[in-house]
Design a protein around this motif. Sequence first.
Motif, PDB file in Angstrom:
ATOM      1  N   TRP A   2      37.658  33.858  44.487  1.00  0.00           N
ATOM      2  CA  TRP A   2      37.972  35.202  44.969  1.00  0.00           C
ATOM      3  C   TRP A   2      38.533  35.133  46.384  1.00  0.00           C
ATOM      4  O   TRP A   2      37.864  34.633  47.294  1.00  0.00           O
ATOM      5  CB  TRP A   2      36.703  36.060  44.974  1.00  0.00           C
ATOM      6  N   PRO A  47      49.701  47.200  51.030  1.00  0.00           N
ATOM      7  CA  PRO A  47      48.846  47.350  52.206  1.00  0.00           C
ATOM      8  C   PRO A  47      47.375  47.191  51.819  1.00  0.00           C
ATOM      9  O   PRO A  47      46.975  47.577  50.733  1.00  0.00           O
ATOM     10  CB  PRO A  47      49.127  48.775  52.674  1.00  0.00           C
ATOM     11  N   LYS A  78      41.179  40.750  50.248  1.00  0.00           N
ATOM     12  CA  LYS A  78      42.379  41.582  50.158  1.00  0.00           C
ATOM     13  C   LYS A  78      43.443  41.203  51.186  1.00  0.00           C
ATOM     14  O   LYS A  78      44.632  41.348  50.933  1.00  0.00           O
ATOM     15  CB  LYS A  78      41.952  43.047  50.345  1.00  0.00           C
ATOM     16  N   LEU A  95      36.269  34.326  49.406  1.00  0.00           N
ATOM     17  CA  LEU A  95      34.963  34.988  49.351  1.00  0.00           C
ATOM     18  C   LEU A  95      33.964  34.176  48.539  1.00  0.00           C
ATOM     19  O   LEU A  95      32.795  34.046  48.899  1.00  0.00           O
ATOM     20  CB  LEU A  95      35.113  36.380  48.730  1.00  0.00           C
ATOM     21  N   LEU A 113      48.893  43.487  40.885  1.00  0.00           N
ATOM     22  CA  LEU A 113      47.711  44.343  40.949  1.00  0.00           C
ATOM     23  C   LEU A 113      46.563  43.522  41.514  1.00  0.00           C
ATOM     24  O   LEU A 113      46.060  42.618  40.857  1.00  0.00           O
ATOM     25  CB  LEU A 113      47.373  44.886  39.550  1.00  0.00           C
ATOM     26  N   ARG A 114      46.168  43.827  42.755  1.00  0.00           N
ATOM     27  CA  ARG A 114      45.142  43.015  43.421  1.00  0.00           C
ATOM     28  C   ARG A 114      43.792  43.726  43.458  1.00  0.00           C
ATOM     29  O   ARG A 114      42.770  43.085  43.645  1.00  0.00           O
ATOM     30  CB  ARG A 114      45.599  42.644  44.827  1.00  0.00           C
ATOM     31  N   GLY A 115      43.766  45.056  43.286  1.00  0.00           N
ATOM     32  CA  GLY A 115      42.502  45.783  43.293  1.00  0.00           C
ATOM     33  C   GLY A 115      42.048  46.143  44.686  1.00  0.00           C
ATOM     34  O   GLY A 115      42.681  45.783  45.686  1.00  0.00           O
ATOM     35  N   ALA A 116      40.918  46.860  44.763  1.00  0.00           N
ATOM     36  CA  ALA A 116      40.435  47.380  46.037  1.00  0.00           C
ATOM     37  C   ALA A 116      39.960  46.272  46.966  1.00  0.00           C
ATOM     38  O   ALA A 116      40.034  46.401  48.188  1.00  0.00           O
ATOM     39  CB  ALA A 116      39.301  48.377  45.804  1.00  0.00           C
ATOM     40  N   HIS A 117      39.450  45.165  46.405  1.00  0.00           N
ATOM     41  CA  HIS A 117      38.913  44.086  47.231  1.00  0.00           C
ATOM     42  C   HIS A 117      39.650  42.766  47.016  1.00  0.00           C
ATOM     43  O   HIS A 117      39.217  41.724  47.501  1.00  0.00           O
ATOM     44  CB  HIS A 117      37.430  43.874  46.921  1.00  0.00           C
ATOM     45  N   GLY A 118      40.739  42.794  46.223  1.00  0.00           N
ATOM     46  CA  GLY A 118      41.491  41.566  45.951  1.00  0.00           C
ATOM     47  C   GLY A 118      40.988  40.783  44.750  1.00  0.00           C
ATOM     48  O   GLY A 118      41.450  39.675  44.494  1.00  0.00           O
ATOM     49  N   LEU A 119      40.056  41.342  43.992  1.00  0.00           N
ATOM     50  CA  LEU A 119      39.405  40.583  42.919  1.00  0.00           C
ATOM     51  C   LEU A 119      39.898  40.928  41.516  1.00  0.00           C
ATOM     52  O   LEU A 119      39.300  40.493  40.521  1.00  0.00           O
ATOM     53  CB  LEU A 119      37.885  40.786  42.963  1.00  0.00           C
ATOM     54  N   ALA A 120      40.981  41.697  41.401  1.00  0.00           N
ATOM     55  CA  ALA A 120      41.453  42.087  40.067  1.00  0.00           C
ATOM     56  C   ALA A 120      41.832  40.867  39.238  1.00  0.00           C
ATOM     57  O   ALA A 120      42.154  39.807  39.774  1.00  0.00           O
ATOM     58  CB  ALA A 120      42.649  43.030  40.195  1.00  0.00           C
ATOM     59  N   GLY A 121      41.781  41.009  37.910  1.00  0.00           N
ATOM     60  CA  GLY A 121      42.213  39.940  37.017  1.00  0.00           C
ATOM     61  C   GLY A 121      41.110  39.009  36.556  1.00  0.00           C
ATOM     62  O   GLY A 121      41.382  37.965  35.991  1.00  0.00           O
ATOM     63  N   GLU A 122      39.846  39.387  36.783  1.00  0.00           N
ATOM     64  CA  GLU A 122      38.743  38.560  36.289  1.00  0.00           C
ATOM     65  C   GLU A 122      38.604  38.771  34.793  1.00  0.00           C
ATOM     66  O   GLU A 122      38.054  39.772  34.340  1.00  0.00           O
ATOM     67  CB  GLU A 122      37.431  38.959  36.984  1.00  0.00           C
TER      68      GLU A 122
END
Lengths: 322, 322
Positions: B70, B321, B73, B79, B148-157
């Motif tokens: 992880w 951003p 962002k 992380l 698409l990275r998500g709110a914390h950068g963890l998208a795609g799990e």
Amino acid sequence: VTAAYSIGLDIGATKILGCVVDSAGRIIRQETVPTPLTDTASIEDALVEVTRSLLAHHVVEAVGVAVAGWVDKTRRSVLFSAHLPWRSEPLADRLSARLDLPVVLENDANAATWAEFQFGAGKPFRDFVVVTVGSGIGAGIIAGGQLLRGAHGLAGELGHAVVDPEGPECPCGRRGCLDSLASGRALQRRFQMLRAAALVADGESSLLDGNHMPGAAIAAAARSGDPLALQAFADVGRALGRGIADLVMYLDPAAVILGGGVAAAGELLRVPTDASLRQCLGTRNRSARTHILISPLSAVAGAIGAAHLASTHHQASDLHPA
Amino acid sequence: VTAAYSIGLDIGATKILGCVVDSAGRIIRQETVPTPLTDTASIEDALVEVTRSLLAHHVVEAVGVAVAGWVDKTRRSVLFSAHLPWRSEPLADRLSARLDLPVVLENDANAATWAEFQFGAGKPFRDFVVVTVGSGIGAGIIAGGQLLRGAHGLAGELGHAVVDPEGPECPCGRRGCLDSLASGRALQRRFQMLRAAALVADGESSLLDGNHMPGAAIAAAARSGDPLALQAFADVGRALGRGIADLVMYLDPAAVILGGGVAAAGELLRVPTDASLRQCLGTRNRSARTHILISPLSAVAGAIGAAHLASTHHQASDLHPA
């Protein structure tokens, strides 16, 4: 300078809601008509009827229609609906010709999500999901500040994710879909099943009436402390949290907003859903927390979102080219 | 005018791949060093070593690092990683100080996805998913032309989505995760299990060696017609298609690109995955078809994507951003 009003229509299972909405998302006037359950022509007539009735009082610039079904990428046609008889129906052009106004369509969960983003619980976020828990379950996704519509406009199909492969059969052909475990209909079935089991256990099976109590009545019973009603919400929330967990791992949203009729139960639904989600996500919460919120717009989100999408459709087209 | 080169590093389970990449995504030079399995300092030293070795031959403007874990962002910190010892490690700043170059991090599946979007099988699409099938399973998402990275950068799990609640236990605590049914390790386990059962059935259990055959060898056996190797790919593909089906319903991608080491098997993996996906999606295919493709970049996609993200990071920051 005219006030920038638009009309949002939301076609529900039992009624069509029509709203005149201003540019700040406020409802200026609203009317409902029953949803005809017969043929496409009757539903189209009802949409025209409620719109003309609203147009008698207000000048509007566009009409948006929230549809429980698949809307094509260009927002002109209903490709398919489980509950409505449309199949590849060019509904926007047909309504536009009869109303002499621009008309755009959007999936109802997507329209509600857009309303939350513009005016509701999604305003602070650029990445969030709205899960609408009504008679069925739908979802809409905002990712990076944009409505995620997908390659064909069908993104956000959450209702038929399999939560429990041993669960009840779903009309879609799968078993244990989220729709069959966590929708408004599932809540009613679950409560009736718990009540029947309790009546039989107490030797009072003669009191079984076989009728489903409406969701709002189950919520009222739960609020007054009925243990079976509380259990029904706990069971539905557990399934919902499990279904949302996969979505959170894929999309990493800052928040999941619960909308639709069942979410009017508020904390009764939110608390068990949140607990179930935490359990499924495990240690992930240390790095990233996804909040579960209740929609403040609830039953009118779809109509407000459709109205706003219609009024800004040219800008929206620039943002989301087909 | 200097040629715009950048370096991409991909930290694998056994080796670190370092590439000098030009602005068209071509690899100008590549080197590998073994991945130290001891401590964070040794891995950091190895990253610096391979980068300095490449820098002896080429001038570059930035370094991108693809990490199996992880990434926050802002693309500065690791992380968490299941396989590497970093926990909230400010790796980008540490490497940047030692190399005197801008450094950005990205999750390895996201970096590979970015490479497919810029230079590979994703070029024709604005909405697609890359599923990397290596020793584990990862995913990256392009939605509306953006990563698409998500709110914390963890998208795609995707690896720990539950495909079979009755399936094998996973170190993550769940049962029947996609990772335990469809990864490279799962392919090896499945083939060994099928082979052991066949040897026992033939009374030749003395030939059991207990060693896992590498995935490439299983693919070679399948290509030469070995029925057990073909069965292992069929079983892994069936699980993979089932896991991808939910993702397709949520995101509605135009294509799912299979990458990573196991995808080097090509049609051996693609055909059963595609058949399983079609079966899960049912009638949805009439309205929307999602194609399954094999990555042309395969094992070097992560390094190429990391290099390109590093070289364009200022523009990328504008697009996404934090």
